[in-house]
Design a protein around this motif. Structure first.
Motif, PDB file in Angstrom:
ATOM      1  N   ARG A 114       0.854  -1.192   0.000  1.00  0.00           N
ATOM      2  CA  ARG A 114       0.000   0.000   0.000  1.00  0.00           C
ATOM      3  C   ARG A 114       0.886   1.237   0.000  1.00  0.00           C
ATOM      4  O   ARG A 114       1.918   1.264   0.651  1.00  0.00           O
ATOM      5  N   ARG A 115       0.489   2.276  -0.713  1.00  0.00           N
ATOM      6  CA  ARG A 115       1.260   3.514  -0.776  1.00  0.00           C
ATOM      7  C   ARG A 115       0.718   4.503   0.267  1.00  0.00           C
ATOM      8  O   ARG A 115      -0.490   4.752   0.338  1.00  0.00           O
ATOM      9  N   VAL A 116       1.607   5.046   1.067  1.00  0.00           N
ATOM     10  CA  VAL A 116       1.252   6.022   2.095  1.00  0.00           C
ATOM     11  C   VAL A 116       1.207   7.406   1.454  1.00  0.00           C
ATOM     12  O   VAL A 116       2.131   7.809   0.753  1.00  0.00           O
ATOM     13  N   SER A 117       0.109   8.138   1.687  1.00  0.00           N
ATOM     14  CA  SER A 117      -0.013   9.489   1.140  1.00  0.00           C
ATOM     15  C   SER A 117       0.310  10.564   2.164  1.00  0.00           C
ATOM     16  O   SER A 117       0.691  11.671   1.788  1.00  0.00           O
ATOM     17  N   ALA A 118       0.198  10.251   3.463  1.00  0.00           N
ATOM     18  CA  ALA A 118       0.503  11.243   4.502  1.00  0.00           C
ATOM     19  C   ALA A 118       0.707  10.557   5.843  1.00  0.00           C
ATOM     20  O   ALA A 118       0.104   9.516   6.107  1.00  0.00           O
ATOM     21  N   VAL A 119       1.567  11.159   6.664  1.00  0.00           N
ATOM     22  CA  VAL A 119       1.771  10.734   8.048  1.00  0.00           C
ATOM     23  C   VAL A 119       1.702  11.990   8.901  1.00  0.00           C
ATOM     24  O   VAL A 119       2.376  12.978   8.623  1.00  0.00           O
ATOM     25  N   LEU A 131      -3.532   6.294   3.666  1.00  0.00           N
ATOM     26  CA  LEU A 131      -3.135   5.498   2.511  1.00  0.00           C
ATOM     27  C   LEU A 131      -3.806   6.027   1.257  1.00  0.00           C
ATOM     28  O   LEU A 131      -4.943   6.513   1.314  1.00  0.00           O
ATOM     29  N   GLU A 132      -3.100   5.933   0.132  1.00  0.00           N
ATOM     30  CA  GLU A 132      -3.720   6.288  -1.135  1.00  0.00           C
ATOM     31  C   GLU A 132      -4.925   5.399  -1.379  1.00  0.00           C
ATOM     32  O   GLU A 132      -4.852   4.190  -1.127  1.00  0.00           O
ATOM     33  N   GLY A 133      -6.022   5.968  -1.788  1.00  0.00           N
ATOM     34  CA  GLY A 133      -7.227   5.196  -2.025  1.00  0.00           C
ATOM     35  C   GLY A 133      -8.002   4.869  -0.776  1.00  0.00           C
ATOM     36  O   GLY A 133      -8.938   4.089  -0.805  1.00  0.00           O
ATOM     37  N   GLY A 134      -7.599   5.424   0.374  1.00  0.00           N
ATOM     38  CA  GLY A 134      -8.288   5.176   1.638  1.00  0.00           C
ATOM     39  C   GLY A 134      -7.872   3.879   2.273  1.00  0.00           C
ATOM     40  O   GLY A 134      -7.013   3.154   1.790  1.00  0.00           O
TER      41      GLY A 134
END
Length: 55
Positions: A35-40, A51-54
């Motif tokens: 899974r790709r992380v979009s923000a922390v 995560l990207e896509g929720g």
């Protein structure tokens, strides 16, 4: 947590796998891969990971 193996060389693949497996067990949490992380973001004493896509 220190990684095992000879300190005078980079760790071998199996040493890295063993380290990550032990580290995940020590955390006592679910580990999700692929899974790709979009923000922390800092969240009190911990963090919130988006995560990207929720999900």
């Amino acid at each position: 947590m220190p990684i095992g193996g000879d300190p005078d060389r980079y760790p071998h693949r199996d040493e890295v796998v063993a380290y990550l497996t032990a580290y995940a067990a020590r955390l006592q949490t679910d580990i999700h891969t692929g899974r790709r992380v979009s923000a922390v973001r800092a969240d009190g004493a911990g963090f919130t990971v988006e995560l990207e896509g929720g999900g």
